[in-house]
Enzyme design. Structure first.
Site, mmCIF file in Angstrom:
data_model
loop_
_atom_site.group_PDB
_atom_site.id
_atom_site.type_symbol
_atom_site.label_atom_id
_atom_site.label_comp_id
_atom_site.label_asym_id
_atom_site.label_seq_id
_atom_site.Cartn_x
_atom_site.Cartn_y
_atom_site.Cartn_z
ATOM 1 N N SER A 242 -24.186 20.164 -4.577
ATOM 2 C CA SER A 242 -24.838 21.201 -5.387
ATOM 3 C C SER A 242 -26.268 21.485 -4.931
ATOM 4 O O SER A 242 -27.057 22.055 -5.679
ATOM 5 C CB SER A 242 -24.828 20.787 -6.866
ATOM 6 N N HIS B 86 -24.448 13.332 -0.407
ATOM 7 C CA HIS B 86 -24.178 13.915 -1.736
ATOM 8 C C HIS B 86 -24.970 15.221 -1.924
ATOM 9 O O HIS B 86 -25.872 15.297 -2.758
ATOM 10 C CB HIS B 86 -24.513 12.901 -2.844
ATOM 11 N N ASP C 202 -18.797 13.705 1.259
ATOM 12 C CA ASP C 202 -20.106 14.101 0.705
ATOM 13 C C ASP C 202 -20.527 13.107 -0.362
ATOM 14 O O ASP C 202 -21.673 13.096 -0.782
ATOM 15 C CB ASP C 202 -20.036 15.511 0.106
ATOM 16 N N ARG D 168 -12.438 23.499 -11.864
ATOM 17 C CA ARG D 168 -13.195 24.658 -11.374
ATOM 18 C C ARG D 168 -13.475 24.549 -9.881
ATOM 19 O O ARG D 168 -13.321 25.510 -9.130
ATOM 20 C CB ARG D 168 -14.527 24.774 -12.106
ATOM 21 N N ILE D 169 -13.891 23.357 -9.445
ATOM 22 C CA ILE D 169 -14.271 23.209 -8.035
ATOM 23 C C ILE D 169 -13.029 23.231 -7.144
ATOM 24 O O ILE D 169 -13.006 23.938 -6.124
ATOM 25 C CB ILE D 169 -15.111 21.931 -7.836
HETATM 26 C C1 DGY Z 1 -22.527 16.729 -10.169
HETATM 27 O O1 DGY Z 1 -23.036 17.718 -10.733
HETATM 28 O O2 DGY Z 1 -21.900 15.862 -10.750
HETATM 29 C C2 DGY Z 1 -22.731 16.659 -8.701
HETATM 30 O O3 DGY Z 1 -22.091 15.576 -8.133
HETATM 31 C C3 DGY Z 1 -24.195 16.677 -8.333
HETATM 32 O O4 DGY Z 1 -24.239 17.357 -7.142
#
Ligand code: DGY
Length: 323
Positions: free
Chosen positions: A292, A289, A265, A160-161
């Site tokens: 999200s 990190h 990141d 998805r990402i």
């Molecule tokens: C995750 O959801 O695994 C991310 O790395 C957190 O930002």
């Protein structure tokens, strides 16, 4: 009347998730801190709970599961990644595992594109130069980076990402999008992405984005040998998991000029110590990190984790069912 199920939340999280659990009649306790719960506290507090609402910083192994004492039905992590959970240990104890796919796709994809631009266009060096009073008259050869137009982008992990990153990069006018993954995916055609073997991804890409999980197959996939195969002007960005890169080899590659720059990141370890050479290398940008880190994602992640727990309690399909 059914039993009042106990859920332990290992951190302060957006209230929406906690509220859902409470409204469903759960008895919710939590580690009331923004910092990770120490392991010895987790082992004490997990005793007798039915659901564990945890974070990617909590190592959930057999010892922790045993400390729950047989009542535990579900470990739900408020993250997409679940490499911190011992899946075999959960399976042996008949404990379900859930994660939060979908809800942070946009935030992580946006961050990846931002990090790519930050790194490729040397933006932080520009900001620093202004602060340091190094901004003189306009110079034709100063702080020049790489543009995306007409370049080849390589994506490791077209989930998805990875797909979200590719979709966002297309309007920049990139020439080709290559991807490598455990298998070919049908939706790659929607963005004109071509599957290639890893070696080809390395040797033909100008910009590489790591968007995959950490698995035994991806661990240290970017190592000395991989860096030697990359273009000398290549930019590497990692928003997947730090362990996909061998960091000593990355440092060597940057020092030797085997690749041009890196934007991370995620790192190995996390946090990366402030005096780590990669933090101070001029061609490396390290973020803490933050993929999200948007309120939209975090609220949805909290809600999804709670819903996953409730689905398991009610024998329903969980949105983020891992096993
Ligand atoms: C995750 O959801 O695994 C991310 O790395 C957190 O930002």
């Amino acid at each position: 009347m059914g039993i009042r199920r106990k859920v332990f939340v290992t951190r302060r999280v957006p209230q929406t998730g906690v509220q859902l659990l409470e409204e469903a009649g759960c008895d919710v306790t939590f580690w009331d801190s923004d910092e990770a719960i120490p392991r010895e506290e987790l082992i004490v507090r997990i005793s007798g709970v039915h659901g564990l609402f945890c974070m990617l910083t909590d190592i959930i192994d057999g010892e922790v599961l045993d400390a729950a004492g047989g009542s535990l039905q579900v470990v739900a992590t408020m993250s997409v990644g679940y490499e911190h959970i011992d899946l075999d240990a959960c399976r042996e104890r008949d404990i379900r595992v859930c994660n939060t796919p979908n809800v942070s796709t946009d935030s992580v994809a946006e961050l990846t594109v931002a990090l790519l631009l930050l790194t490729a266009r040397r933006l932080l060096e520009g900001v620093q130069a202004v602060k340091d009073g190094q901004w003189g008259k306009w110079k034709p050869m100063w702080l020049c980076g790489m543009e995306m137009a007409q370049k080849t982008v390589g994506i490791l992990g077209l989930g998805r990402i990875g797909y979200g990153v590719a979709r966002r990069l297309k309007p920049f006018g990139v020439k080709r999008i290559l991807y490598h993954d455990v298998c070919r995916v049908g939706y790659a055609a929607d963005i004109g992405a071509s599957f290639v073997e890893f070696d080809k991804l390395l040797s033909e890409s100008d910009l590489i984005c790591i968007c995959c999980n950490l698995t035994p197959q991806t661990k240290h996939k970017f190592n000395k040998s991989a860096f030697k195969q990359m273009k000398k002007n290549a930019i590497l960005v990692n928003s997947g998991r730090g362990g996909v890169i061998q960091h000593n080899d990355l440092l060597e590659a940057l020092v030797a000029g085997d690749i041009a720059a890196a934007g991370l990141d995620v790192t190995e370890p996390e946090p990366l110590p402030a005096d780590h050479p990669l933090v101070h290398h001029p061609n490396c940008i390290v973020l803490p990190h933050m993929g999200s880190n948007t309120w939209d994602s975090r609220i949805n992640m909290s809600e999804t984790t709670a819903k996953n727990i409730l689905s398991i309690f009610h024998n329903e399909n969980a949105m983020g069912f891992v096993q």
